[in-house]
Scaffold this motif. Structure first.
Motif, PDB file in Angstrom:
ATOM      1  N   ARG A  26       0.711  -1.179  -0.005  1.00  0.00           N
ATOM      2  CA  ARG A  26      -0.077   0.113  -0.129  1.00  0.00           C
ATOM      3  C   ARG A  26       0.971   1.181  -0.027  1.00  0.00           C
ATOM      4  O   ARG A  26       0.636   2.177  -0.705  1.00  0.00           O
ATOM      5  N   PHE A  27       2.103   1.254   0.912  1.00  0.00           N
ATOM      6  CA  PHE A  27       2.784   2.358   0.827  1.00  0.00           C
ATOM      7  C   PHE A  27       3.428   2.525  -0.671  1.00  0.00           C
ATOM      8  O   PHE A  27       3.568   3.702  -1.006  1.00  0.00           O
ATOM      9  N   LEU A  28       3.848   1.546  -1.183  1.00  0.00           N
ATOM     10  CA  LEU A  28       4.379   1.692  -2.561  1.00  0.00           C
ATOM     11  C   LEU A  28       3.294   2.086  -3.421  1.00  0.00           C
ATOM     12  O   LEU A  28       4.038   2.965  -4.410  1.00  0.00           O
ATOM     13  N   PHE A  29       2.188   1.725  -3.555  1.00  0.00           N
ATOM     14  CA  PHE A  29       1.280   2.061  -4.364  1.00  0.00           C
ATOM     15  C   PHE A  29       0.945   3.675  -4.289  1.00  0.00           C
ATOM     16  O   PHE A  29       0.872   4.314  -5.015  1.00  0.00           O
ATOM     17  N   THR A  30       0.866   3.862  -2.794  1.00  0.00           N
ATOM     18  CA  THR A  30       0.719   5.501  -2.699  1.00  0.00           C
ATOM     19  C   THR A  30       1.757   6.352  -3.266  1.00  0.00           C
ATOM     20  O   THR A  30       1.534   7.284  -3.861  1.00  0.00           O
ATOM     21  N   LEU A  31       2.899   5.818  -2.689  1.00  0.00           N
ATOM     22  CA  LEU A  31       4.122   6.917  -3.357  1.00  0.00           C
ATOM     23  C   LEU A  31       4.223   6.821  -4.724  1.00  0.00           C
ATOM     24  O   LEU A  31       4.702   7.904  -5.312  1.00  0.00           O
ATOM     25  N   ALA A  32       4.439   5.742  -5.314  1.00  0.00           N
ATOM     26  CA  ALA A  32       4.352   5.606  -7.067  1.00  0.00           C
ATOM     27  C   ALA A  32       3.131   6.323  -7.672  1.00  0.00           C
ATOM     28  O   ALA A  32       3.586   7.261  -8.593  1.00  0.00           O
ATOM     29  N   ALA A  33       2.115   6.275  -7.063  1.00  0.00           N
ATOM     30  CA  ALA A  33       1.021   7.228  -7.704  1.00  0.00           C
ATOM     31  C   ALA A  33       1.290   8.558  -7.625  1.00  0.00           C
ATOM     32  O   ALA A  33       0.873   9.450  -8.286  1.00  0.00           O
ATOM     33  N   GLY A  34       1.573   9.066  -6.399  1.00  0.00           N
ATOM     34  CA  GLY A  34       2.054  10.151  -6.174  1.00  0.00           C
ATOM     35  C   GLY A  34       3.141  11.211  -6.943  1.00  0.00           C
ATOM     36  O   GLY A  34       3.082  11.881  -7.357  1.00  0.00           O
ATOM     37  N   ALA A  35       4.184  10.173  -7.177  1.00  0.00           N
ATOM     38  CA  ALA A  35       5.089  10.441  -7.880  1.00  0.00           C
ATOM     39  C   ALA A  35       4.790  10.628  -9.327  1.00  0.00           C
ATOM     40  O   ALA A  35       4.939  11.632 -10.140  1.00  0.00           O
ATOM     41  N   LEU A  36       3.995   9.874 -10.039  1.00  0.00           N
ATOM     42  CA  LEU A  36       3.631   9.766 -11.429  1.00  0.00           C
ATOM     43  C   LEU A  36       2.453  10.908 -11.533  1.00  0.00           C
ATOM     44  O   LEU A  36       2.483  11.695 -12.558  1.00  0.00           O
ATOM     45  N   PHE A  37       1.828  11.177 -10.594  1.00  0.00           N
ATOM     46  CA  PHE A  37       0.658  12.185 -10.727  1.00  0.00           C
ATOM     47  C   PHE A  37       1.497  13.804 -10.518  1.00  0.00           C
ATOM     48  O   PHE A  37       1.082  14.724 -11.155  1.00  0.00           O
ATOM     49  N   SER A  38       2.278  13.704  -9.749  1.00  0.00           N
ATOM     50  CA  SER A  38       3.179  14.785  -9.438  1.00  0.00           C
ATOM     51  C   SER A  38       3.764  15.226 -10.836  1.00  0.00           C
ATOM     52  O   SER A  38       3.722  16.391 -11.217  1.00  0.00           O
ATOM     53  N   PHE A  39       4.509  14.139 -11.495  1.00  0.00           N
ATOM     54  CA  PHE A  39       5.080  14.575 -12.764  1.00  0.00           C
ATOM     55  C   PHE A  39       4.056  15.118 -13.781  1.00  0.00           C
ATOM     56  O   PHE A  39       4.535  15.884 -14.612  1.00  0.00           O
ATOM     57  N   VAL A  40       3.110  14.223 -14.059  1.00  0.00           N
ATOM     58  CA  VAL A  40       2.137  14.448 -14.929  1.00  0.00           C
ATOM     59  C   VAL A  40       1.451  15.922 -14.660  1.00  0.00           C
ATOM     60  O   VAL A  40       1.361  16.876 -15.524  1.00  0.00           O
ATOM     61  N   GLY A  41       1.398  16.445 -13.441  1.00  0.00           N
ATOM     62  CA  GLY A  41       0.538  17.815 -13.003  1.00  0.00           C
ATOM     63  C   GLY A  41       1.737  18.838 -13.350  1.00  0.00           C
ATOM     64  O   GLY A  41       1.415  19.820 -13.717  1.00  0.00           O
ATOM     65  N   ALA A  42       3.108  18.642 -12.964  1.00  0.00           N
ATOM     66  CA  ALA A  42       4.043  19.771 -13.178  1.00  0.00           C
ATOM     67  C   ALA A  42       4.189  20.010 -14.823  1.00  0.00           C
ATOM     68  O   ALA A  42       4.205  21.008 -15.385  1.00  0.00           O
ATOM     69  N   SER A  43       4.342  18.589 -15.741  1.00  0.00           N
ATOM     70  CA  SER A  43       4.569  18.837 -16.930  1.00  0.00           C
ATOM     71  C   SER A  43       3.375  19.394 -17.547  1.00  0.00           C
ATOM     72  O   SER A  43       3.566  20.178 -18.641  1.00  0.00           O
ATOM     73  N   THR A  44       2.168  19.001 -17.194  1.00  0.00           N
ATOM     74  CA  THR A  44       0.924  19.626 -17.778  1.00  0.00           C
ATOM     75  C   THR A  44       0.851  21.071 -17.448  1.00  0.00           C
ATOM     76  O   THR A  44       0.496  21.856 -18.500  1.00  0.00           O
ATOM     77  N   ALA A  45       1.265  21.812 -16.190  1.00  0.00           N
ATOM     78  CA  ALA A  45       1.207  23.036 -16.101  1.00  0.00           C
ATOM     79  C   ALA A  45       2.473  23.877 -16.946  1.00  0.00           C
ATOM     80  O   ALA A  45       2.158  25.024 -17.391  1.00  0.00           O
ATOM     81  N   GLY A  46       3.419  23.365 -17.043  1.00  0.00           N
ATOM     82  CA  GLY A  46       4.536  23.617 -17.933  1.00  0.00           C
ATOM     83  C   GLY A  46       3.891  24.070 -19.377  1.00  0.00           C
ATOM     84  O   GLY A  46       4.275  24.645 -20.090  1.00  0.00           O
ATOM     85  N   GLN A  47       3.323  22.808 -20.174  1.00  0.00           N
ATOM     86  CA  GLN A  47       2.814  22.879 -21.175  1.00  0.00           C
ATOM     87  C   GLN A  47       1.845  23.939 -21.538  1.00  0.00           C
ATOM     88  O   GLN A  47       1.745  24.613 -22.513  1.00  0.00           O
ATOM     89  N   ASN A  48       1.028  24.048 -20.570  1.00  0.00           N
ATOM     90  CA  ASN A  48      -0.078  25.020 -20.471  1.00  0.00           C
ATOM     91  C   ASN A  48       0.427  26.403 -20.449  1.00  0.00           C
ATOM     92  O   ASN A  48      -0.514  27.347 -20.724  1.00  0.00           O
ATOM     93  N   ASN A  49       1.495  26.625 -19.812  1.00  0.00           N
ATOM     94  CA  ASN A  49       1.853  28.037 -19.672  1.00  0.00           C
ATOM     95  C   ASN A  49       3.110  28.304 -20.501  1.00  0.00           C
ATOM     96  O   ASN A  49       3.890  29.200 -20.399  1.00  0.00           O
ATOM     97  N   ARG A  50       3.485  27.524 -21.514  1.00  0.00           N
ATOM     98  CA  ARG A  50       4.694  27.784 -22.040  1.00  0.00           C
ATOM     99  C   ARG A  50       4.665  28.854 -23.095  1.00  0.00           C
ATOM    100  O   ARG A  50       5.440  29.700 -23.627  1.00  0.00           O
ATOM    101  N   TYR A  51       3.359  29.428 -23.566  1.00  0.00           N
ATOM    102  CA  TYR A  51       3.134  30.551 -24.412  1.00  0.00           C
ATOM    103  C   TYR A  51       3.472  31.802 -23.525  1.00  0.00           C
ATOM    104  O   TYR A  51       4.064  32.498 -24.286  1.00  0.00           O
ATOM    105  N   LEU A  52       3.726  31.768 -22.197  1.00  0.00           N
ATOM    106  CA  LEU A  52       4.046  33.167 -21.646  1.00  0.00           C
ATOM    107  C   LEU A  52       5.735  33.336 -21.847  1.00  0.00           C
ATOM    108  O   LEU A  52       6.116  34.071 -21.593  1.00  0.00           O
ATOM    109  N   MET A  53       6.375  32.165 -21.923  1.00  0.00           N
ATOM    110  CA  MET A  53       7.643  32.089 -22.161  1.00  0.00           C
ATOM    111  C   MET A  53       8.270  32.525 -23.564  1.00  0.00           C
ATOM    112  O   MET A  53       9.562  32.704 -23.621  1.00  0.00           O
ATOM    113  N   GLN A  54       7.544  32.349 -24.580  1.00  0.00           N
ATOM    114  CA  GLN A  54       7.991  32.506 -25.935  1.00  0.00           C
ATOM    115  C   GLN A  54       8.836  33.796 -26.038  1.00  0.00           C
ATOM    116  O   GLN A  54       9.666  33.734 -26.644  1.00  0.00           O
TER     117      GLN A  54
END
Length: 136
Positions: free
Chosen positions: A78-106
């Motif tokens: 359960r601890f492994l499932f919890t941390l693995a899902a947290g790491a995966l979702f954290s990566f997806v959330g950060a990269s999605t936010a970066g992709q959604n806001n990259r137009y500000l950096m152009q």
């Protein structure tokens, strides 16, 4: 600390800070939702395998297969499932936010650029044309 170059305006500095804030916020939001999802996903597999184990021969076989995957009641899994899902979702959330806001950096990317090419870029362009500049 962020020390901006002279080529950046105050609006560019604000845009960089906004993108950075969005990436961190997206990462932490993904981490939180992933931790919750991982815990409850494993808990639901555990409950489902216990329910299925009492429902005839096919249920016992399915429960046996699920225990291989989830390990009923095993806190380490359960601890492994919890941390693995947290790491995966954290990566997806950060990269999605970066992709959604990259137009500000152009504008920031193009502001300090120059039209002249480096020596490496010139050689690379020559190699792409088939002329690598070397004589044999």
């Amino acid at each position: 600390a962020f020390t901006p170059p002279d080529t950046m305006s105050s609006e560019d500095i604000k845009n960089v800070a906004d993108v950075r804030r969005a990436v961190w916020t997206g990462g932490f939001a993904g981490l939180g939702s992933g931790l919750v999802f991982g815990y409850f996903f494993h808990k639901s597999l555990d409950v489902f395998s216990r329910l299925a184990s009492g429902s005839g021969e096919s249920g016992r076989r399915m429960a046996k297969e699920m225990t291989k995957f989830a390990g009923p009641g095993n806190k380490n899994h359960r601890f492994l499932f919890t941390l693995a899902a947290g790491a995966l979702f954290s990566f997806v959330g950060a990269s999605t936010a970066g992709q959604n806001n990259r137009y500000l950096m152009q504008d920031v990317y193009q502001r300090g650029s120059t039209a002249e090419r480096t020596e490496y870029q010139k050689k690379l362009e020559g190699a792409e044309r088939g002329n690598d500049g070397m004589s044999y």
